[in-house]
Design a protein around this motif. Structure first.
Motif, mmCIF file in Angstrom:
data_model
loop_
_atom_site.group_PDB
_atom_site.id
_atom_site.type_symbol
_atom_site.label_atom_id
_atom_site.label_comp_id
_atom_site.label_asym_id
_atom_site.label_seq_id
_atom_site.Cartn_x
_atom_site.Cartn_y
_atom_site.Cartn_z
ATOM 1 N N THR A 163 0.499 5.100 0.479
ATOM 2 C CA THR A 163 -0.452 6.103 0.950
ATOM 3 C C THR A 163 0.148 7.489 0.764
ATOM 4 O OG1 THR A 163 -1.323 4.555 2.589
ATOM 5 C CG2 THR A 163 -1.832 6.892 2.914
ATOM 6 N N ALA A 185 -11.302 9.042 2.408
ATOM 7 C CA ALA A 185 -10.556 9.691 3.482
ATOM 8 C C ALA A 185 -10.496 11.197 3.238
ATOM 9 C CB ALA A 185 -9.145 9.112 3.573
ATOM 10 N N LYS A 242 0.849 -1.199 0.000
ATOM 11 C CA LYS A 242 0.000 0.000 0.000
ATOM 12 C C LYS A 242 0.880 1.243 0.000
ATOM 13 C CE LYS A 242 -3.759 0.381 2.641
ATOM 14 N NZ LYS A 242 -4.886 0.788 1.808
ATOM 15 N N SER A 267 -7.716 3.085 -3.112
ATOM 16 C CA SER A 267 -7.959 2.791 -1.703
ATOM 17 C C SER A 267 -8.020 4.102 -0.925
ATOM 18 C CB SER A 267 -6.836 1.896 -1.175
ATOM 19 O OG SER A 267 -7.054 1.535 0.158
ATOM 20 N N SER A 268 -8.709 4.071 0.203
ATOM 21 C CA SER A 268 -8.877 5.262 1.051
ATOM 22 C C SER A 268 -9.509 6.406 0.275
ATOM 23 C CB SER A 268 -7.525 5.704 1.656
ATOM 24 O OG SER A 268 -6.933 4.658 2.374
ATOM 25 N N ARG A 293 -5.954 11.784 2.844
ATOM 26 C CA ARG A 293 -5.052 10.867 2.145
ATOM 27 C C ARG A 293 -5.776 10.060 1.068
ATOM 28 N NH1 ARG A 293 -5.762 5.772 4.530
ATOM 29 N NH2 ARG A 293 -7.019 5.901 6.404
ATOM 30 N N ARG A 294 -4.989 9.473 0.200
ATOM 31 C CA ARG A 294 -5.467 8.518 -0.798
ATOM 32 C C ARG A 294 -4.367 7.463 -0.922
ATOM 33 N NH1 ARG A 294 -9.376 10.943 -0.127
ATOM 34 N NH2 ARG A 294 -10.817 11.930 -1.570
ATOM 35 N N ALA A 295 -4.740 6.263 -1.338
ATOM 36 C CA ALA A 295 -3.754 5.193 -1.405
ATOM 37 C C ALA A 295 -3.880 4.384 -2.688
ATOM 38 C CB ALA A 295 -3.893 4.277 -0.185
#
Length: 113
Positions: free
Chosen positions: A61, A81, A59, A77-78, A84-86
Motif C-alpha cells: 500500500t 481510496a 499487499k 487495489s484501493s 492511498r493505492r495498493a
C-alpha cells in the motif's frame, strides 16, 4: 513463514523498494499476536509504503498512491481510496517490476515535494 511464497515475495519487494529508494528506512510496526513480525513500513522523507502479508496475497500500500501517475497500471487495489493505492500480488502473479520501482521513485519525489 520461512520457505513460504509470501516470505519470498516480501524479500523480492523489499529489494525493489530499496532499488527505487536508496537509503530507505524499514521498520516493523503494528505487531500483534496474530502478526508477531508486524508490518514492514518503508520511509524516506515520509512514508512510502507498507507491505502486508495475508493468507492469499501480499499487499503493498502506497501511502500517497492516489497522487502518483501509474501509466503501467501496477495499482490494482484501493483504486477508489482518497489518498492511498495498493498492489495485491497473489501466488504465481507476475507484475511489472520496472514500473513498480518507478512508482517507488515517484513516491519519494512526492514526499520531497
Amino acid at each position: 513463514m520461512a520457505g513460504d511464497w509470501r516470505a519470498d515475495l516480501v524479500d523480492d519487494l523489499r529489494a525493489l523498494i530499496n532499488q527505487g529508494a536508496p537509503g530507505v528506512e524499514e521498520e516493523a510496526k503494528w505487531r500483534k499476536a496474530s502478526n508477531p513480525d508486524g508490518v514492514p513500513t518503508f520511509t524516506l522523507d515520509g512514508l512510502i509504503c507498507t507491505v502486508e502479508t495475508y493468507k492469499d496475497k501480499v499487499k503493498v500500500t502506497f501511502a500517497r498512491g492516489a497522487s502518483l501517475d501509474d501509466p503501467a497500471g501496477v495499482f490494482n487495489s484501493s483504486l477508489d481510496a482518497g489518498k492511498r493505492r495498493a498492489v495485491d500480488v497473489l501466488e504465481g502473479d507476475t507484475f511489472d517490476e520496472e514500473a513498480f520501482v518507478a512508482l517507488v521513485r515517484a513516491a519519494v519525489e512526492l514526499n520531497r515535494g
